[in-house]
Design an enzyme around this catalytic site. Structure first.
Site, PDB file in Angstrom:
ATOM      1  N   CYS A  67      -0.548   6.177   9.734  1.00 20.31           N
ATOM      2  CA  CYS A  67       0.565   5.556  10.295  1.00 20.31           C
ATOM      3  C   CYS A  67       0.284   4.223  11.131  1.00 20.31           C
ATOM      4  O   CYS A  67      -0.349   4.080  11.918  1.00 20.31           O
ATOM      5  CB  CYS A  67       1.283   6.345  11.620  1.00 20.31           C
ATOM      6  SG  CYS A  67       2.140   7.580  10.676  1.00 20.31           S
ATOM      7  N   CYS A  88       3.473   8.589   0.721  1.00 19.33           N
ATOM      8  CA  CYS A  88       4.077   7.853   1.733  1.00 19.33           C
ATOM      9  C   CYS A  88       4.064   6.207   1.130  1.00 19.33           C
ATOM     10  O   CYS A  88       3.221   5.785   0.577  1.00 19.33           O
ATOM     11  CB  CYS A  88       3.033   7.700   3.072  1.00 19.33           C
ATOM     12  SG  CYS A  88       3.609   6.357   4.046  1.00 19.33           S
ATOM     13  N   GLU A 101       0.766  -1.282   0.085  1.00 22.02           N
ATOM     14  CA  GLU A 101      -0.068  -0.060   0.049  1.00 22.02           C
ATOM     15  C   GLU A 101       0.962   1.152   0.075  1.00 22.02           C
ATOM     16  O   GLU A 101       2.012   1.179   0.613  1.00 22.02           O
ATOM     17  CB  GLU A 101      -0.937  -0.111   1.167  1.00 22.02           C
ATOM     18  CG  GLU A 101      -1.843  -1.403   0.971  1.00 22.02           C
ATOM     19  CD  GLU A 101      -2.967  -1.351   2.249  1.00 22.02           C
ATOM     20  OE1 GLU A 101      -4.004  -1.953   2.179  1.00 22.02           O
ATOM     21  OE2 GLU A 101      -2.425  -0.898   3.382  1.00 22.02           O
ATOM     22  N   CYS A 152       6.926  -6.666   6.892  1.00 25.62           N
ATOM     23  CA  CYS A 152       7.993  -5.982   7.491  1.00 25.62           C
ATOM     24  C   CYS A 152       8.914  -6.985   8.112  1.00 25.62           C
ATOM     25  O   CYS A 152       8.414  -8.167   8.723  1.00 25.62           O
ATOM     26  CB  CYS A 152       7.360  -4.982   8.484  1.00 25.62           C
ATOM     27  SG  CYS A 152       8.661  -3.927   9.050  1.00 25.62           S
ATOM     28  N   CYS A 190       2.107  -2.058  15.607  1.00 26.08           N
ATOM     29  CA  CYS A 190       2.023  -1.599  14.125  1.00 26.08           C
ATOM     30  C   CYS A 190       1.374  -2.986  13.530  1.00 26.08           C
ATOM     31  O   CYS A 190       1.666  -3.939  13.638  1.00 26.08           O
ATOM     32  CB  CYS A 190       3.516  -1.419  13.568  1.00 26.08           C
ATOM     33  SG  CYS A 190       3.317  -1.250  11.676  1.00 26.08           S
ATOM     34  N   CYS A 226       7.403  -4.389  15.568  1.00 21.49           N
ATOM     35  CA  CYS A 226       6.786  -3.467  16.635  1.00 21.49           C
ATOM     36  C   CYS A 226       5.290  -3.800  16.781  1.00 21.49           C
ATOM     37  O   CYS A 226       4.422  -4.166  16.061  1.00 21.49           O
ATOM     38  CB  CYS A 226       6.793  -1.909  15.869  1.00 21.49           C
ATOM     39  SG  CYS A 226       8.362  -1.631  15.209  1.00 21.49           S
TER      40      CYS A 226
END
Ligand code: SAH
Length: 346
Positions: free
Chosen positions: A339, A107, A94, A114, A121, A118
């Site tokens: 975010c 962005c 995305e 990933c 997230c 974290c």
């Protein structure tokens, strides 16, 4: 057996020139093709109308153009746009267009999924599938630039590597994409308008300083106390704050450019006086500013945005120590584009 054709956009301009010379043509042909691929964003060899039919056929026999495809586009009521981008192998990432009165920011993602873990997230819940290629990163930017022209009548002004993935775990490809984005044959953007955001991989931060990169660096800090940071960003056990600090000092010594710390304040996690004091101490190491980001809940309610008092406490204490602090409101929450919310839900 069919031979797997190579992605032509993995070739540098020099390699394209060599290809034509090896095939009995002029090196100059390589420049023409390069311009079609990058400046004119051609999606097929047939689009390259300044080349002869034979040349186009020859290219088609040898190469493919693995362009991304914007599968779906969602628009938030605040004007934010989220693209679900399909890659040539079917995987999806995305990217987001964030408009304000004066700028349009893209962005972009650097990995499918990933490498990091974290806990606050949404992207970390996806497995890291693979790194994005330079052209897949570039294409996301080019697609958003087009949307910016279409919806806001202006070119893209800024780029942040804050989408899916950890850019410093895909450093070589991120650098190559930035070279394309900033080159006159690409989008001709200034590196000063590009920010790479990292959770902090000390070795690569030092390498970036050695490579004399010209873009900005943001670090997702969230806590300046090792035990707290490790509890919310477990990879901090491998890359503790002392190593991060040392790499940032190295960065500043070499580049003389200040760092931005991104920081979310959560209730019961990092909202105490000792958390603020540790951040103030950390901010003394190198010139910096702090962006306090609003928390975007991702589901189970394990993390809660801290109270307004706790946040005001952070602001007044940081300001008392002459540390620049900005509060960043979230954009695109209604379409899961803010975010930490990028998780291929659609
Ligand atoms: N891996 C890179 C870039 C992607 S995350 C990095 O860590 O910097 C982009 C930013 O969003 C980071 O500052 C990250 O800490 C923050 N973030 C992640 N999840 C969030 C959430 N749920 N709410 C608010 N910010 C979040």
């Amino acid at each position: 057996m069919e031979v797997k054709k190579k992605d032509i956009r993995a070739l540098s301009k020099e390699e394209l020139r060599d290809f034509f010379v090896t095939n009995g043509d002029k090196a100059f042909r390589g420049n023409q093709v390069y311009e079609w691929l990058w400046t004119k964003s051609a999606h097929s060899f047939d689009d390259m109308t300044s080349l002869s039919k034979d040349t186009r056929q020859m290219l088609d026999q040898n190469f493919v153009i693995n362009h991304i495809k914007v599968d779906t586009m969602q628009r938030s009521k605040d004007g934010t746009v989220k693209n679900a981008v399909r890659l040539h192998d079917g995987l999806v990432v995305e990217s987001v267009l964030i408009p304000t009165k004066t700028r349009t920011t893209a962005c972009v993602s650097s990995q499918v999924g990933c490498s990091l873990d974290c806990r606050f997230c949404a992207t970390s819940r996806l497995k890291r599938m693979r790194n994005l290629n330079p052209d897949e990163i570039y294409d996301q930017v080019a697609a958003i630039n087009k949307e910016s022209l279409l919806y806001h009548n202006r070119k893209l002004s800024n780029i942040v590597f804050m989408g899916m993935g950890e850019p410093l775990m895909n450093y070589n490809n991120v650098i190559k994409s930035i070279e394309k984005i900033t080159s006159p044959e690409g989008l001709g953007m200034s590196p000063k308008r590009i920010t790479v955001s990292t959770s902090g991989v000390p070795k690569i931060i030092k390498k970036m300083a050695d490579d004399d990169v010209k873009f900005n660096l943001a670090v997702s800090l969230h806590s300046a106390i090792d035990a707290v940071r490790t509890s919310i960003m477990p990879f901090n056990a491998t890359f503790p704050l002392k190593d991060l600090k040392e790499s940032l000092e190295y960065w500043y010594e070499k580049t003389q450019r200040m760092i931005t710390y991104e920081y979310v304040v959560w209730g019961g996690i990092n909202d105490k006086k000792e958390d603020i004091n540790a951040l103030i101490q950390f901010c003394k190491y190198v010139p910096c500013k702090v962006n306090l980001i609003e928390y975007n809940p991702i589901d189970d309610g394990e993390f809660q945005q801290a109270s307004p008092e706790a946040i005001n406490n952070y602001i007044s204490n940081l300001e008392m120590h002459d540390i620049v602090v900005n509060v960043r409101r979230s954009r695109g929450k209604d379409i899961d584009a803010a975010c930490g919310q990028l998780a291929n839900k659609s």
